[in-house]
Design an enzyme around this catalytic site. Structure first.
Site, PDB file in Angstrom:
ATOM      1  N   HIS A  97      34.882 -27.224 -17.591  1.00 35.53           N
ATOM      2  CA  HIS A  97      35.817 -26.525 -16.703  1.00 35.53           C
ATOM      3  C   HIS A  97      35.258 -26.363 -15.295  1.00 35.53           C
ATOM      4  O   HIS A  97      36.009 -26.080 -14.361  1.00 35.53           O
ATOM      5  CB  HIS A  97      36.242 -25.181 -17.303  1.00 35.53           C
ATOM      6  N   ASP A 128      33.703 -27.996 -23.954  1.00 34.26           N
ATOM      7  CA  ASP A 128      33.523 -27.477 -22.592  1.00 34.26           C
ATOM      8  C   ASP A 128      32.152 -27.847 -22.022  1.00 34.26           C
ATOM      9  O   ASP A 128      31.454 -27.010 -21.457  1.00 34.26           O
ATOM     10  CB  ASP A 128      33.732 -25.966 -22.537  1.00 34.26           C
ATOM     11  N   SER A 211      29.189 -20.042 -14.759  1.00 32.59           N
ATOM     12  CA  SER A 211      29.493 -21.082 -15.735  1.00 32.59           C
ATOM     13  C   SER A 211      28.673 -22.342 -15.474  1.00 32.59           C
ATOM     14  O   SER A 211      28.599 -22.829 -14.347  1.00 32.59           O
ATOM     15  CB  SER A 211      30.981 -21.433 -15.684  1.00 32.59           C
TER      16      SER A 211
END
Length: 359
Positions: A97, A128, A211
């Site tokens: 992402h 992911d 992230s």
């Protein structure tokens, strides 16, 4: 649990509090006088806590010094995220992402303000994870060391490193709060995103931009990639403090290793029924199962006799009400595992054994 993709310890205060406790205990001995030996022992006990705090602080600083050069900031279009240097060839592992739909990226290392260009190698949204590669490898680029995440224990101290809110080379501290969590990401348009199993829950702060960064133990090894922060619907879907999730390093190594070697993921390790399904509701508009829209020929469901139009209501002993609950149940399984599927067909409940396939 709602999640969005994306507390420092005050050591002197802790030490002072502990010293105070020691002093109170010593003062309750009931003795009017102490020998020189007893006095010396008490003084040694009082100085031990600040020394221990100093040792812990030194450990933190060493880990940060050793690992931070392996954590980079990634700019993908208008979005910012983090990444970890995977090897000395310029491969960087991050979240899928973070890269989104972009093919080229600007990467900034911890010890330089100069942006480097990187290109996408492969993105694997199902877990992911993604790998990008620097076009030119700068001198002194340092790959991170990855730990065996199966040895991570609840209560273990960890540091999260990355670029939260664009603040590069930021570090937060916490503990491993739980292991083995299965979490479904928020997707676009109200649909669920990837369902990821065996995640590490941590109290280390994870904010947008963290992230793809590093969750690190006190040996300076990456135990996971910070990926998600829980959100509290009662607070307007703002981040729930102290509840974040990281993809375990063993899975990171498995996926990234395949991408580096083969340019793609060839063995996902993710169990599947090999169907296309959608959530159905009952006459009270409550989720009531997963309707099979399409069955992959030769796949696990096909071999077990499941057909389009069947409604799956149970996998093993787990009730299935939505496509998300089915995905989460499958996340706890492995390809080749044997289980049962309970479904309805023409108003009748039926059950069949199935050998799970691979996603």
């Amino acid at each position: 649990m709602d999640v969005s993709r994306t507390r420092a310890v005050r050591l002197p205060a802790v030490a002072a509090a502990l010293c105070c406790c020691l002093a109170l205990v010593a003062g309750c001995s009931g003795s009017a006088s102490r020998s020189e030996k007893e006095r010396a022992t008490a003084q040694t006990a009082q100085t031990a806590v600040p020394m221990a705090a100093a040792d812990l602080q030194s450990d933190y600083q060493k880990v940060i010094k050793d690992v931070l050069p392996s954590v980079v900031q990634i700019q993908a279009g208008n979005d910012l995220g983090s990444g970890i240097v995977y090897d000395d060839q310029g491969h960087i592992v991050t979240n899928a992402h973070v890269v989104g739909d972009q093919k080229t990226f600007r990467v900034t290392t911890a010890n330089s303000d100069k942006a480097l260009t990187a290109t996408l190698v492969y993105s694997y949204p199902q877990q992911d994870l993604a790998v990008i590669k620097l076009e030119a490898v700068p001198k002194g680029l340092r790959p991170a060391a990855f730990a065996d995440s199966s040895k991570v224990r609840v209560g273990q101290i960890v540091l999260a490193m990355g670029s939260p809110l664009g603040l590069s080379s930021s570090v937060t501290q916490g503990i491993v709060s739980a292991t083995g969590r299965t979490v479904t990401e928020g997707g676009s348009g109200g649909s669920p995103g990837a369902t990821i199993g065996n995640m590490i829950q941590t109290s280390a702060a994870i904010n947008p931009g963290n992230s793809g960064g590093a969750l690190v133990d006190l040996d300076g090894r990456v135990v996971g990639i910070p990926t998600l922060a829980a959100v509290d619907p009662n607070l307007g879907n703002s981040a729930a403090p102290g509840i974040g999730f990281a993809i375990p390093s063993s899975m990171v190594g498995t996926v990234a290793g395949q991408i580096v070697r083969n340019g793609k993921v060839t063995d996902s390790g993710r169990a599947a029924l090999n169907i296309t399904g959608r959530t159905v509701v009952d006459d009270r508009f409550r989720p009531a199962g997963v309707a099979v829209v399409e069955v992959e020929k030769g796949g696990a469901a096909d071999k077990a006799g499941i057909r389009a139009g069947d409604v799956i209501i149970r996998l093993g002993d787990t009730d299935i009400t939505t496509i998300t609950s089915l995905t989460e149940a499958l996340a706890a399984e492995k390809p080749g595992d044997r289980t049962s599927v309970t479904y309805t067909r023409d108003g009748r409940e039926e059950k069949t054994d199935v050998t799970l396939g691979e996603q």
